[in-house]
Scaffold this motif. Structure first.
Motif, PDB file in Angstrom:
ATOM      1  N   LEU A 166      -8.754   3.519  11.357  1.00 50.81           N
ATOM      2  CA  LEU A 166      -9.008   3.253   9.941  1.00 50.81           C
ATOM      3  C   LEU A 166      -9.945   2.066   9.801  1.00 50.81           C
ATOM      4  O   LEU A 166      -9.850   1.080  10.521  1.00 50.81           O
TER       5      LEU A 166
ATOM      6  N   MET B 128     -13.603  -5.350   2.335  1.00 53.58           N
ATOM      7  CA  MET B 128     -12.852  -6.271   1.490  1.00 53.58           C
ATOM      8  C   MET B 128     -13.724  -6.901   0.417  1.00 53.58           C
ATOM      9  O   MET B 128     -14.861  -7.307   0.687  1.00 53.58           O
TER      10      MET B 128
ATOM     11  N   GLY C  20      -5.875   7.506   4.154  1.00 56.30           N
ATOM     12  CA  GLY C  20      -5.824   6.075   4.364  1.00 56.30           C
ATOM     13  C   GLY C  20      -4.914   5.417   3.341  1.00 56.30           C
ATOM     14  O   GLY C  20      -4.607   5.999   2.295  1.00 56.30           O
TER      15      GLY C  20
ATOM     16  N   TYR D 127       0.843  -1.181   0.000  1.00 54.07           N
ATOM     17  CA  TYR D 127       0.000   0.000   0.000  1.00 54.07           C
ATOM     18  C   TYR D 127       0.879   1.231   0.000  1.00 54.07           C
ATOM     19  O   TYR D 127       2.000   1.221   0.516  1.00 54.07           O
TER      20      TYR D 127
ATOM     21  N   TYR E 186      -9.591 -10.668  -2.157  1.00 54.09           N
ATOM     22  CA  TYR E 186      -8.482 -10.584  -1.204  1.00 54.09           C
ATOM     23  C   TYR E 186      -8.060  -9.145  -0.934  1.00 54.09           C
ATOM     24  O   TYR E 186      -7.174  -8.906  -0.131  1.00 54.09           O
ATOM     25  N   GLU E 187      -8.677  -8.185  -1.588  1.00 55.76           N
ATOM     26  CA  GLU E 187      -8.207  -6.809  -1.506  1.00 55.76           C
ATOM     27  C   GLU E 187      -9.000  -6.008  -0.492  1.00 55.76           C
ATOM     28  O   GLU E 187     -10.232  -6.049  -0.488  1.00 55.76           O
ATOM     29  N   GLN E 188      -8.284  -5.270   0.359  1.00 55.36           N
ATOM     30  CA  GLN E 188      -8.926  -4.400   1.338  1.00 55.36           C
ATOM     31  C   GLN E 188      -8.792  -2.956   0.883  1.00 55.36           C
ATOM     32  O   GLN E 188      -7.712  -2.512   0.508  1.00 55.36           O
ATOM     33  N   PHE E 189      -9.903  -2.265   0.960  1.00 57.05           N
ATOM     34  CA  PHE E 189      -9.961  -0.860   0.566  1.00 57.05           C
ATOM     35  C   PHE E 189     -10.205  -0.032   1.827  1.00 57.05           C
ATOM     36  O   PHE E 189     -11.180  -0.271   2.544  1.00 57.05           O
ATOM     37  N   PHE E 190      -9.336   0.945   2.038  1.00 63.07           N
ATOM     38  CA  PHE E 190      -9.366   1.702   3.270  1.00 63.07           C
ATOM     39  C   PHE E 190     -10.112   3.016   3.123  1.00 63.07           C
ATOM     40  O   PHE E 190     -10.082   3.661   2.068  1.00 63.07           O
ATOM     41  N   GLY E 191     -10.735   3.427   4.213  1.00 62.56           N
ATOM     42  CA  GLY E 191     -11.281   4.768   4.311  1.00 62.56           C
ATOM     43  C   GLY E 191     -10.193   5.752   4.684  1.00 62.56           C
ATOM     44  O   GLY E 191      -9.047   5.370   4.923  1.00 62.56           O
ATOM     45  N   PRO E 192     -10.558   7.035   4.788  1.00 63.05           N
ATOM     46  CA  PRO E 192      -9.564   8.082   5.080  1.00 63.05           C
ATOM     47  C   PRO E 192      -9.168   8.141   6.550  1.00 63.05           C
ATOM     48  O   PRO E 192      -8.193   8.788   6.897  1.00 63.05           O
TER      49      PRO E 192
ATOM     50  N   PHE F  26      -4.328  -4.208  13.908  1.00 58.98           N
ATOM     51  CA  PHE F  26      -5.657  -4.780  13.730  1.00 58.98           C
ATOM     52  C   PHE F  26      -6.463  -4.679  15.018  1.00 58.98           C
ATOM     53  O   PHE F  26      -5.938  -4.940  16.115  1.00 58.98           O
TER      54      PHE F  26
ATOM     55  N   TYR G 284     -13.125  -4.379   8.438  1.00 55.77           N
ATOM     56  CA  TYR G 284     -12.033  -4.424   9.411  1.00 55.77           C
ATOM     57  C   TYR G 284     -11.835  -3.033  10.013  1.00 55.77           C
ATOM     58  O   TYR G 284     -11.972  -2.023   9.323  1.00 55.77           O
TER      59      TYR G 284
ATOM     60  N   TYR H 164     -12.624  -7.687  13.242  1.00 57.20           N
ATOM     61  CA  TYR H 164     -13.065  -8.107  11.910  1.00 57.20           C
ATOM     62  C   TYR H 164     -14.533  -8.483  11.967  1.00 57.20           C
ATOM     63  O   TYR H 164     -14.957  -9.188  12.887  1.00 57.20           O
TER      64      TYR H 164
ATOM     65  N   TYR I  36      -8.761  -0.882  12.045  1.00 61.19           N
ATOM     66  CA  TYR I  36      -7.352  -0.832  12.414  1.00 61.19           C
ATOM     67  C   TYR I  36      -7.094   0.481  13.148  1.00 61.19           C
ATOM     68  O   TYR I  36      -7.846   1.446  13.011  1.00 61.19           O
TER      69      TYR I  36
END
Lengths: 109, 111
Positions: free
Chosen positions: B91, B95, A43, A36, B98-104, B45, B33, B48, B35
């Motif tokens: 954060l 998902m 983020g 990342y 397999y990909e996790q997309f994060f917020g700001p 972490f 998730y 979940y 974090y």
């Protein structure tokens, strides 16, 4: 316990000076290794997922590679806009990510 | 706006107060998730969710921390009796595959 170690902690490059970031890991049952990019105040932004040793992926000036013990993020001819923190993470079982501490990359014009 | 959103973006509170942090995942993502990223630390972490249930809460630092998810969508992380060591960026990620997309993230400051 899953562990991820990134090196160096910080890297300063001149524009155009290629280099590599390292991510060493131990994990039981690797589902994927993730890279990342994180800019200040934001983020993490997904770059790559690698699933098996020998796999390589490329995106613009970045290339990620994976072995059974480590991953490298190669940066070719970096530009100032590549400056960011680069995070490596491993994913096991249901999807929980274990992150390294990150490498802070600064590219000077 | 198809990304993960979080609110508030910043929260300043006094020690001992309760806070609620909200996460809106990408529509259709069943896994969510939380974090925490403390200054100079990597992402840690917390919890979940799969749908509305939380199979793994092992990362919650203490019983002052709790989280819930309703309708398989929005999630709320609650911190009771906040302490200064709770100051961090929280954060949320959802998902697909397999990909996790994060917020700001939400930056929490406990005075």
């Amino acid at each position: 316990e899953d562990q991820v170690t990134q090196s160096p902690e910080a890297l300063r490059l001149q524009e155009g000076e290629s280099s590599s970031l390292n991510c060493s890991y131990t994990v039981s049952g690797l589902r994927g290794l993730f890279w990342y990019r994180q800019d200040p105040g934001k983020g993490p932004e997904f770059l790559f997922t690698l699933y098996s040793a020998g796999e390589e992926k490329e995106k613009e000036r970045l290339k990620a590679t994976l072995t059974k013990k480590e991953s490298f993020l190669h940066i070719t001819a970096p530009k100032p806009e590549d400056s960011a923190t680069y995070l490596c993470a491993v994913q096991a079982s249901y999807g929980k990510l274990t992150f390294g501490q990150g490498t802070i990359l600064t590219v000077h014009p | 706006g198809a990304g993960v959103s979080q609110s508030p973006s910043n929260k300043v509170t006094e020690k001992g107060k309760d806070v609620e942090l909200r996460c809106d995942p990408i529509s259709g993502h069943t896994a969510l998730y939380w974090y925490r990223q403390s200054l100079g630390q990597g992402l840690e972490f917390l919890i979940y969710f799969q749908g509305n249930s939380a199979p793994d809460k092992s990362g919650l630092p203490s019983d002052r921390f709790s989280a819930e998810r309703t309708g398989g969508s929005v999630s709320t992380l609650t911190i009771q009796r906040t302490q200064q060591e709770d100051s961090a960026v929280y954060l949320c990620a959802s998902m697909a595959g397999y990909e996790q997309f994060f917020g700001p993230g939400t930056r929490l400051t406990v005075l």
